[in-house]
Design a protein around this motif. Sequence first.
Motif, PDB file in Angstrom:
ATOM      1  N   ASN A  33     -14.034  43.689   2.457  1.00 15.62           N
ATOM      2  CA  ASN A  33     -13.240  42.913   1.513  1.00 15.62           C
ATOM      3  C   ASN A  33     -12.667  43.897   0.491  1.00 15.62           C
ATOM      4  O   ASN A  33     -13.395  44.407  -0.351  1.00 15.62           O
ATOM      5  CB  ASN A  33     -14.109  41.867   0.811  1.00 15.62           C
ATOM      6  N   LYS A 110     -11.232  36.861   1.130  1.00 13.11           N
ATOM      7  CA  LYS A 110     -12.412  36.396   0.391  1.00 13.11           C
ATOM      8  C   LYS A 110     -12.143  36.570  -1.095  1.00 13.11           C
ATOM      9  O   LYS A 110     -11.874  37.679  -1.547  1.00 13.11           O
ATOM     10  CB  LYS A 110     -13.653  37.201   0.805  1.00 13.11           C
ATOM     11  N   TYR A 143     -13.219  33.429   4.113  1.00 11.77           N
ATOM     12  CA  TYR A 143     -14.667  33.482   3.935  1.00 11.77           C
ATOM     13  C   TYR A 143     -15.032  32.565   2.768  1.00 11.77           C
ATOM     14  O   TYR A 143     -14.492  32.703   1.669  1.00 11.77           O
ATOM     15  CB  TYR A 143     -15.115  34.915   3.624  1.00 11.77           C
TER      16      TYR A 143
END
Length: 250
Positions: A33, A110, A143
């Motif tokens: 991420n 995310k 996510y």
Amino acid sequence: MPTIDINCDMGESFGSWTMGQDLEILPHITSANIACGFHAGDPEVMLKTVQAAIATNVALGAHPGLPDLQGFGRRAMALSAAEVYSLVVYQVGALQAFAQTQGTMLHHVKTHGALYNMTARDVALARAVVQAVHDVDRGLLVYVANENMARAAQDIGLSVAFEVYADRTYQDDGTLTPRSQPHAMIEDVDQAIAQVKRMVREGVVRALSGRDVPIAADTLCIHGDQPGAVHFAQRIRAALEADGIAVRAV
């Protein structure tokens, strides 16, 4: 065979200031991420992190946060849904561009820190985030670890991966114990491994109260900025694979 993805927040350095151990932790994870310059990171760091992730066959994810470098994106801000939409489009689009220059594409998104917490409290902000992701690239995974984000993403037709944590404790409602409270963090790697194995194999997590709480586990978050993060990630992955759990990107 049960499977789990291992993700880690990275690309959070800025200029000459370095945060985390990105290069050391990348061999032990399966998705990254990457900060997009708002809460952390800068263009050069973004590019270098994308290149390093590609070199280790790690899936690329955008990690959009609030425009708050000083607070590392962990301080809530009074933002409208329209403002949240714009800042997510900006950040995801930026990282997508870096990925494309390197001959690949983004895998997931995310949200970071306070932005993620704000979506848990305000469904309109959750919808703004997932609409932004959808409008940039409807093929991206999101996510999620709160109900607002999961429902908003699924309602708009986006695929989701449910996120769990190895180094955080849980409450009876399935939420994480706030960092401000005692016993919020798990620092013992053996305890973390046991927690993850139960989440993957049994679909439950033991809350601080002692109650077993149902949980979905598609991707496991490792915090790369915690002390001993590389050892933590290495031990967890090795233990999972030794127990017959496949570790791969969602």
